[in-house]
Design an enzyme around this catalytic site. Sequence first.
Site, short mmCIF file in Angstrom:
data_model
loop_
_atom_site.label_atom_id
_atom_site.label_comp_id
_atom_site.label_asym_id
_atom_site.label_seq_id
_atom_site.Cartn_x
_atom_site.Cartn_y
_atom_site.Cartn_z
N TYR A 99 51.04 37.34 29.41
CA TYR A 99 50.49 37.51 30.75
C TYR A 99 49.47 38.64 30.75
CZ TYR A 99 50.06 36.21 35.47
OH TYR A 99 49.51 35.76 36.63
N ARG A 152 39.68 32.73 41.47
CA ARG A 152 39.80 34.19 41.36
C ARG A 152 40.89 34.50 40.36
NH1 ARG A 152 43.91 37.39 43.51
NH2 ARG A 152 44.23 37.17 41.31
N LYS A 170 52.30 32.11 33.94
CA LYS A 170 53.20 32.46 35.05
C LYS A 170 54.52 31.69 34.94
CE LYS A 170 52.47 34.89 38.86
NZ LYS A 170 51.50 35.74 39.50
N GLU A 241 48.25 29.97 43.21
CA GLU A 241 47.99 31.13 42.36
C GLU A 241 46.51 31.30 42.08
OE1 GLU A 241 50.27 33.20 41.10
OE2 GLU A 241 48.86 34.30 39.84
N ASP A 242 46.01 32.50 42.29
CA ASP A 242 44.63 32.85 41.92
C ASP A 242 43.59 31.93 42.55
OD1 ASP A 242 45.68 35.03 40.69
OD2 ASP A 242 44.98 34.55 38.67
N ASP A 264 51.74 33.76 45.59
CA ASP A 264 52.24 34.96 44.93
C ASP A 264 51.28 36.13 45.04
OD1 ASP A 264 54.25 36.26 43.33
OD2 ASP A 264 52.75 36.28 41.75
N ASP A 265 49.98 35.85 45.05
CA ASP A 265 49.00 36.95 45.14
C ASP A 265 49.15 37.68 46.47
OD1 ASP A 265 47.62 36.28 42.65
OD2 ASP A 265 47.10 34.46 43.72
N ASN A 404 44.25 43.93 38.09
CA ASN A 404 44.41 43.36 36.75
C ASN A 404 43.11 42.72 36.30
OD1 ASN A 404 47.19 43.93 36.56
ND2 ASN A 404 47.65 42.16 37.83
P1 NAD Z 1 40.56 39.34 46.70
O1 NAD Z 1 39.31 38.80 46.14
O2 NAD Z 1 41.30 38.57 47.71
O3 NAD Z 1 40.27 40.79 47.35
C1 NAD Z 1 39.51 41.79 46.73
C2 NAD Z 1 39.20 42.83 47.79
O4 NAD Z 1 38.57 43.93 47.13
C3 NAD Z 1 38.25 42.35 48.88
O5 NAD Z 1 38.70 42.82 50.10
C4 NAD Z 1 36.94 43.02 48.51
O6 NAD Z 1 36.16 43.30 49.65
C5 NAD Z 1 37.43 44.30 47.88
N1 NAD Z 1 36.44 44.87 47.01
C6 NAD Z 1 35.71 44.28 46.05
N2 NAD Z 1 34.86 45.16 45.50
C7 NAD Z 1 35.06 46.33 46.14
C8 NAD Z 1 34.46 47.60 46.05
N3 NAD Z 1 33.49 47.82 45.18
N4 NAD Z 1 34.90 48.58 46.87
C9 NAD Z 1 35.89 48.35 47.74
N5 NAD Z 1 36.48 47.15 47.89
C10 NAD Z 1 36.06 46.16 47.09
O7 NAD Z 1 41.48 39.66 45.47
P2 NAD Z 1 43.06 39.99 45.49
O8 NAD Z 1 43.83 38.75 45.32
O9 NAD Z 1 43.37 40.84 46.65
O10 NAD Z 1 43.19 40.80 44.11
C11 NAD Z 1 42.53 42.03 43.96
C12 NAD Z 1 42.99 42.67 42.66
O11 NAD Z 1 44.39 42.91 42.73
C13 NAD Z 1 42.76 41.82 41.41
O12 NAD Z 1 42.29 42.63 40.37
C14 NAD Z 1 44.12 41.32 41.06
O13 NAD Z 1 44.30 41.14 39.67
C15 NAD Z 1 44.99 42.44 41.55
N6 NAD Z 1 46.36 41.98 41.83
C16 NAD Z 1 47.37 42.61 41.17
C17 NAD Z 1 48.68 42.19 41.36
C18 NAD Z 1 49.82 42.89 40.67
O14 NAD Z 1 50.86 42.32 40.48
N7 NAD Z 1 49.67 44.13 40.32
C19 NAD Z 1 48.93 41.11 42.19
C20 NAD Z 1 47.87 40.48 42.86
C21 NAD Z 1 46.59 40.94 42.67
#
Ligand code: NAD
Length: 547
Positions: A99, A152, A170, A241-242, A264-265, A404
């Site tokens: 993963y 995504r 996953k 997912e994603d 899950d996200d 991530n």
């Molecule tokens: P998303 O595309 O729905 O949201 C991304 C957000 O970040 C948006 O609101 C966007 O406006 C903002 N953003 C982008 N560039 C930016 C910048 N330069 N400054 C400020 N804000 C900015 O994506 P998501 O599903 O919310 O995922 C976001 C991140 O979180 C990904 O990297 C994902 O891998 C990570 N994530 C981690 C886990 C975990 O288990 N740790 C779980 C889900 C998502």
Amino acid sequence: MKSQLHLQGKRGVELLHDPLLNKGTAFTAAERDALGLRGLLPPSIATQEQQLERVLGNIRRKIADLEKYIYLISLQERNENLFYRVVTEHLDEMMPLIYTPTVGLACQKYALIFRRTRGLYISLEDRGHVKQILQNWPHADVRMIVITDGERILGLGDLGANGMGIPVGKLSLYTACAGIPPAQCLPIMLDVGTNNPALLADPLYLGLPRKRLPGVAYDNLVGEFVAAVQELFPRACIQFEDFGNANAFRLLHHYRDKVCTFNDDIQGTAGVTLSGLCSSLRLTGGQLADQRILFLGAGEAGIGIGDLIVEALKAEGVPEAVARQQCWFVDSKGLVVKSRTDLVEHKLRFAHDHAPVATLLEAVETLKPTALVGVSGMTSGFTEPVVRAMAKLNQRPIVFALSNPTSKAECTAEQAYTWSDGRAIFASGSPFAPVTLNGVTHVPGQGNNSYIFPGVGLGVIATESSRVTDEMFLVAAQTLASLVTDGDLALGRVYPDLKRIREVSMAIAFAVAEVVFKHGLTRMQRPADLKAHIAAVMFDPKYPHYV
Ligand code: NAD
């Protein structure tokens, strides 16, 4: 142990080529005689433990993580029991390979490393025939489906059909972390095109070389898929997912009260983050109701976490409007405030009355948060001045860099500890190694959904729940937090040791099952011994005896 799977008349080469049944060199002499295997295997008979040693040695001799990933996936393709023994018994070593972060690299190189197909591909050219495609799947009792449209992938953006590595990975975690039987897991790639110009120009790209399908036609394809699942696999849970965030929120809203589904996200991330925050409070001494949480990123993960924090506060008696005021968001355009005219729907419920603020640093200085949560996919989003400002405001600043893969984390563990003089309570989405600073070793926790979704999935499947609700993620978060020991906290880790993941998943499944029966979400009678019932569902990767 008695066989969990029927051999379905398989013998000889056909048996060796079935990854769910194959034991390779571990078939006994009696099995070799009875099943037509004599001569098809080298004469030496190995135990599964000996095979395990060989596999571990092979993995550890490889230098590059992507090579290790390829080796593990090819093992999964020929011998699932052995694969899951390796992964389950060495999860902290194997999870970063199957993963995040390695799976991100694997998806980026999917066309190059593709060897053997796994899962189902449903493309927009299959409109009107989705049911027939699902019927091609060789297993009838599907219980957990993970589907992506690749828009995504982690924080890596639109990887189109190459995103298939995510549902595959996953579902491997569902089995490794919670024992969901591999034959009940179905990975699906919904190929609706890609808007990634590099993929569209790549002659080796495995998906449809066309731009993404928008609008009603997209919704109809998803609708056809969901309907076909209800017909063919009525006991299955569908995990989205994603997906890109516009589709993710819309699809969750549309289907969550109609079928057994979750995202899950949005919801799993919320569970793991809420749990990490609650455990952090044992170190800071505060209450959830007194926190001010500032998010960098207002997408699926951020808004999902905000919503679950609001649910947790409501459960403590805090009025919803007050609870929402505790969560603030900075997105790519600055602080999310009411006066902005560019906000999409999912951000509106957290748009507060406040003057515009352009940067994260300014937001920290103005709002004085107790916790900073990075879910932006923006590498280096937590700069030194930002972390230092948090450390000036708080004796123990909570800094979660959850994006991530590792390359997208808002800051590294070392940066968080160094810039806060070792006072930060740090967690990250992808793993970071421990950091020693001034003689003190800090062990970062991995705030990854894999602490939550396997247990939730197990609870849902074991009870044949008809829905997945927010309350399930709330109890999952509380259960996870309750399993964090004082020893974990002393190391600086706000999550339990990954080695305890099966125990964690089992406890979460039990709490989720309680919610299912409390709200009558199943037609199943509550088993007299619910824990034993859940345990009986879990897959054991030790080889069965066929003869
Ligand atoms: P998303 O595309 O729905 O949201 C991304 C957000 O970040 C948006 O609101 C966007 O406006 C903002 N953003 C982008 N560039 C930016 C910048 N330069 N400054 C400020 N804000 C900015 O994506 P998501 O599903 O919310 O995922 C976001 C991140 O979180 C990904 O990297 C994902 O891998 C990570 N994530 C981690 C886990 C975990 O288990 N740790 C779980 C889900 C998502």
